[in-house]
Design a protein around this motif. Structure first.
Motif, mmCIF file in Angstrom:
data_model
loop_
_atom_site.group_PDB
_atom_site.id
_atom_site.type_symbol
_atom_site.label_atom_id
_atom_site.label_comp_id
_atom_site.label_asym_id
_atom_site.label_seq_id
_atom_site.Cartn_x
_atom_site.Cartn_y
_atom_site.Cartn_z
ATOM 1 N N ALA A 117 0.890 -1.138 -0.018
ATOM 2 C CA ALA A 117 -0.104 -0.059 0.114
ATOM 3 C C ALA A 117 0.739 1.190 -0.026
ATOM 4 C CB ALA A 117 -0.860 0.032 1.098
ATOM 5 N N ALA A 118 0.494 2.381 -0.494
ATOM 6 C CA ALA A 118 1.250 3.563 -0.624
ATOM 7 C C ALA A 118 1.809 3.837 0.759
ATOM 8 C CB ALA A 118 0.160 4.547 -1.447
ATOM 9 N N ASN A 119 1.127 3.850 1.662
ATOM 10 C CA ASN A 119 1.541 4.270 3.133
ATOM 11 C C ASN A 119 2.792 3.515 3.297
ATOM 12 O OD1 ASN A 119 0.435 1.700 3.760
ATOM 13 N ND2 ASN A 119 -0.565 2.649 5.549
ATOM 14 N N MET A 120 3.166 2.437 2.750
ATOM 15 C CA MET A 120 4.631 1.679 2.914
ATOM 16 C C MET A 120 5.560 2.535 2.389
ATOM 17 S SD MET A 120 2.952 -2.168 2.709
ATOM 18 C CE MET A 120 4.756 -2.968 3.105
ATOM 19 N N ILE A 121 5.279 3.291 1.384
ATOM 20 C CA ILE A 121 6.273 4.071 1.087
ATOM 21 C C ILE A 121 6.251 5.502 1.334
ATOM 22 C CG2 ILE A 121 6.863 2.610 -1.017
ATOM 23 C CD1 ILE A 121 5.365 4.603 -2.884
ATOM 24 N N ASN A 122 5.575 5.597 2.561
ATOM 25 C CA ASN A 122 5.334 6.733 3.213
ATOM 26 C C ASN A 122 4.409 7.940 2.457
ATOM 27 O OD1 ASN A 122 5.436 8.071 5.774
ATOM 28 N ND2 ASN A 122 7.313 9.242 5.380
ATOM 29 N N ILE A 123 3.662 7.562 1.625
ATOM 30 C CA ILE A 123 2.420 8.298 0.735
ATOM 31 C C ILE A 123 0.975 7.799 1.192
ATOM 32 C CG2 ILE A 123 1.590 9.194 -1.217
ATOM 33 C CD1 ILE A 123 4.618 8.493 -2.457
ATOM 34 N N HIS A 124 0.511 8.952 2.041
ATOM 35 C CA HIS A 124 -1.118 8.476 2.374
ATOM 36 C C HIS A 124 -2.073 8.395 1.530
ATOM 37 C CE1 HIS A 124 0.726 7.317 6.305
ATOM 38 N NE2 HIS A 124 1.426 8.113 6.330
ATOM 39 N N LYS A 125 -1.918 7.648 0.556
ATOM 40 C CA LYS A 125 -3.156 7.793 -0.603
ATOM 41 C C LYS A 125 -3.656 6.312 -0.713
ATOM 42 C CE LYS A 125 -2.872 11.873 -2.467
ATOM 43 N NZ LYS A 125 -3.882 12.653 -2.992
ATOM 44 N N GLN A 126 -4.946 6.220 -0.926
ATOM 45 C CA GLN A 126 -5.286 4.995 -1.070
ATOM 46 C C GLN A 126 -4.941 4.161 -2.613
ATOM 47 O OE1 GLN A 126 -9.852 5.556 -0.577
ATOM 48 N NE2 GLN A 126 -9.315 6.329 1.631
#
Length: 136
Positions: free
Chosen positions: A45-54
């Motif tokens: 998920a994008a939060n795993m690359i520090n981007i909080h998008k769905q």
């Protein structure tokens, strides 16, 4: 571009905001990062690359698919399993569903509906949890 993996649990527990087609470069970075971690990871998920998008990226065999704003619209046959997570060590118990239908926007801006079962369904459920700030 391959991005570093986010291991900050506080950050990973933040719910992500909806993505737009203008976020397709993030999806491409997520796919590149997933490819770089193929030996240990089948979805991100994008939060795993520090981007909080769905946005999620999943491996379906050799194919890597990005999904923007994925939502499970149907689920059947619950089961218990355990899963690991690239950003945390160890395995944790979790409830999943054998069959799901996921709705999402693809990188061309088209809405898609995809029925999945078995391990591919499990991967998508895991990554959607990440979008919602749920750590296994």
């Amino acid at each position: 571009m391959i991005r570093p993996i986010n291991k900050d649990q506080v950050s990973l527990q933040q719910a992500s905001v909806p993505a737009t087609l203008s976020d397709s470069s993030i999806a491409n970075d997520l796919i590149d990062t997933l490819k770089a971690h193929d030996h240990e990871c089948v979805g991100m998920a994008a939060n795993m690359i520090n981007i909080h998008k769905q946005i999620i990226a999943v491996s379906f065999g050799p194919a890597k698919i990005a999904m923007l704003n994925p939502k499970i619209i149907s689920k059947k046959t619950p089961y218990e399993t355990s899963e690991g997570f690239l950003s945390l060590s160890g395995q944790r118990p979790v409830k999943r569903y054998q069959q799901i239908v996921v709705k999402f926007m693809d990188l061309q801006g088209k809405n898609q509906t995809l029925p999945l079962e078995g391990f591919p369904a499990q991967i998508v459920q895991h990554e959607i949890d990440h979008c919602n700030g749920i750590l296994i």
